[in-house]
Design a protein around this motif. Structure first.
Motif, PDB file in Angstrom:
ATOM      1  N   UNK A   1       2.209 158.233  87.388  1.00  0.00           N
ATOM      2  CA  UNK A   1       2.138 157.813  88.789  1.00  0.00           C
ATOM      3  C   UNK A   1       1.577 158.938  89.651  1.00  0.00           C
ATOM      4  N   UNK A   2       1.985 160.163  89.377  1.00  0.00           N
ATOM      5  CA  UNK A   2       1.440 161.312  90.094  1.00  0.00           C
ATOM      6  C   UNK A   2      -0.045 161.475  89.843  1.00  0.00           C
ATOM      7  N   UNK A   3      -0.464 161.287  88.604  1.00  0.00           N
ATOM      8  CA  UNK A   3      -1.891 161.397  88.270  1.00  0.00           C
ATOM      9  C   UNK A   3      -2.688 160.242  88.882  1.00  0.00           C
ATOM     10  N   UNK A   4      -2.075 159.076  89.029  1.00  0.00           N
ATOM     11  CA  UNK A   4      -2.753 157.945  89.681  1.00  0.00           C
ATOM     12  C   UNK A   4      -3.008 158.265  91.151  1.00  0.00           C
ATOM     13  N   UNK A   5      -2.047 158.914  91.818  1.00  0.00           N
ATOM     14  CA  UNK A   5      -2.257 159.331  93.197  1.00  0.00           C
ATOM     15  C   UNK A   5      -3.390 160.340  93.272  1.00  0.00           C
ATOM     16  N   UNK A   6      -3.405 161.313  92.379  1.00  0.00           N
ATOM     17  CA  UNK A   6      -4.492 162.306  92.352  1.00  0.00           C
ATOM     18  C   UNK A   6      -5.841 161.617  92.183  1.00  0.00           C
ATOM     19  N   UNK A   7      -5.924 160.684  91.269  1.00  0.00           N
ATOM     20  CA  UNK A   7      -7.172 159.957  91.035  1.00  0.00           C
ATOM     21  C   UNK A   7      -7.605 159.203  92.290  1.00  0.00           C
ATOM     22  N   UNK A   8      -6.658 158.577  92.960  1.00  0.00           N
ATOM     23  CA  UNK A   8      -6.948 157.832  94.184  1.00  0.00           C
ATOM     24  C   UNK A   8      -7.524 158.758  95.252  1.00  0.00           C
ATOM     25  N   UNK A   9      -6.935 159.948  95.403  1.00  0.00           N
ATOM     26  CA  UNK A   9      -7.399 160.913  96.395  1.00  0.00           C
ATOM     27  C   UNK A   9      -8.783 161.441  96.026  1.00  0.00           C
ATOM     28  N   UNK A  10      -8.998 161.735  94.747  1.00  0.00           N
ATOM     29  CA  UNK A  10     -10.291 162.274  94.313  1.00  0.00           C
ATOM     30  C   UNK A  10     -11.421 161.262  94.442  1.00  0.00           C
ATOM     31  N   UNK A  11     -11.122 159.986  94.305  1.00  0.00           N
ATOM     32  CA  UNK A  11     -12.142 158.944  94.415  1.00  0.00           C
ATOM     33  C   UNK A  11     -12.440 158.564  95.864  1.00  0.00           C
ATOM     34  N   UNK A  12     -11.566 158.943  96.778  1.00  0.00           N
ATOM     35  CA  UNK A  12     -11.689 158.521  98.177  1.00  0.00           C
ATOM     36  C   UNK A  12     -12.821 159.255  98.897  1.00  0.00           C
ATOM     37  N   UNK A  13     -13.475 158.538  99.794  1.00  0.00           N
ATOM     38  CA  UNK A  13     -14.489 159.174 100.636  1.00  0.00           C
ATOM     39  C   UNK A  13     -13.841 159.827 101.852  1.00  0.00           C
ATOM     40  N   UNK A  14     -12.594 159.472 102.123  1.00  0.00           N
ATOM     41  CA  UNK A  14     -11.846 160.054 103.235  1.00  0.00           C
ATOM     42  C   UNK A  14     -10.358 159.888 102.979  1.00  0.00           C
ATOM     43  N   UNK A  15      -9.603 160.826 103.481  1.00  0.00           N
ATOM     44  CA  UNK A  15      -8.142 160.772 103.405  1.00  0.00           C
ATOM     45  C   UNK A  15      -7.623 161.191 104.773  1.00  0.00           C
ATOM     46  N   UNK A  16      -6.673 160.444 105.308  1.00  0.00           N
ATOM     47  CA  UNK A  16      -6.110 160.822 106.605  1.00  0.00           C
ATOM     48  C   UNK A  16      -4.590 160.651 106.586  1.00  0.00           C
ATOM     49  N   UNK A  17      -3.921 161.437 107.423  1.00  0.00           N
ATOM     50  CA  UNK A  17      -2.471 161.367 107.522  1.00  0.00           C
ATOM     51  C   UNK A  17      -2.013 162.155 108.737  1.00  0.00           C
ATOM     52  N   UNK A  18      -0.780 161.892 109.136  1.00  0.00           N
ATOM     53  CA  UNK A  18      -0.119 162.660 110.189  1.00  0.00           C
ATOM     54  C   UNK A  18       0.856 163.606 109.505  1.00  0.00           C
ATOM     55  N   UNK A  19       0.954 164.813 110.028  1.00  0.00           N
ATOM     56  CA  UNK A  19       1.825 165.817 109.428  1.00  0.00           C
ATOM     57  C   UNK A  19       2.739 166.423 110.486  1.00  0.00           C
TER      58      UNK A  19
END
Length: 186
Positions: free
Chosen positions: A26-44
């Motif tokens: 599941x952790x590696x699936x999240x990594x893959x999702x982030x690496x394939x994305x053209x953009x990532x956004x979030x509030x911190x």
């Protein structure tokens, strides 16, 4: 010969060599999702712990496919509007009559403003050392490098396997906490 083969298969199952755990997958699936994305956004929502003093502030963050992160501080109101960029080549702050100054942490490796970048960089390329469930949610433990002075991150995922919070530790002590909301990839 059949006995030796059966014994080897049994040893593989007992030693955990039968494959990655579902939590690590599941952790590696999240990594893959982030690496394939053209953009990532979030509030911190960030809390920096200097031992004798705590500093808290919030920001909106956007990252490109190369891992460069742009941000705008949203709270407290006295700092709202400060924006900047953080990448592997350094960072840049822009502001209008307001300064955002924090001392370096972890022997000069990180500042509180760079915490979201460290968080995302580590999710993208860090060494996933362990994964498991804690209070019903997935917790990933990831080192940002293989160096002796690596930053260690504990990252908790929500029910949709998206980051909900992270703690950045150095020398076994939590130095930064990052609450994550509105995490999206496109």
């Amino acid at each position: 010969m059949k006995k030796v083969g059966a014994l080897l298969i049994l040893l593989c199952f007992l030693s955990g060599c039968s494959g990655a755990s579902k939590e690590i997958e599941r952790g590696m699936a999240l990594r893959s999702k982030i690496l394939k994305a053209s953009e990532c956004s979030f509030d911190a929502a960030i809390t920096a712990d200097y031992g004798d003093k705590l500093y808290s502030f919030s920001m909106t963050c956007q990252a490109d496919p190369q891992g460069n992160l742009t941000f705008t501080v949203t709270a407290p109101e006295t700092l709202a509007g400060i924006s900047g960029r953080v990448g592997s080549d350094g960072g840049k702050l822009t502001f209008d009559d307001t300064a955002l100054q924090f001392d370096l942490m972890a022997d000069g490796q990180v500042t509180p403003v760079s915490a979201p970048w460290v968080f995302l960089k580590t999710l993208r390329s860090g060494c996933l050392t362990s994964a498991g469930t804690e209070d019903g949610v997935l917790r990933l433990s990831i080192d940002d490098s293989y160096a002796d002075d690596a930053l260690h991150l504990d990252i908790w995922l929500d029910g949709e396997d998206l980051p909900a919070r992270a703690e950045i530790l150095y020398g076994g002590r939590r130095i930064l906490s990052v609450g994550v909301t509105n995490f999206t990839t496109a």
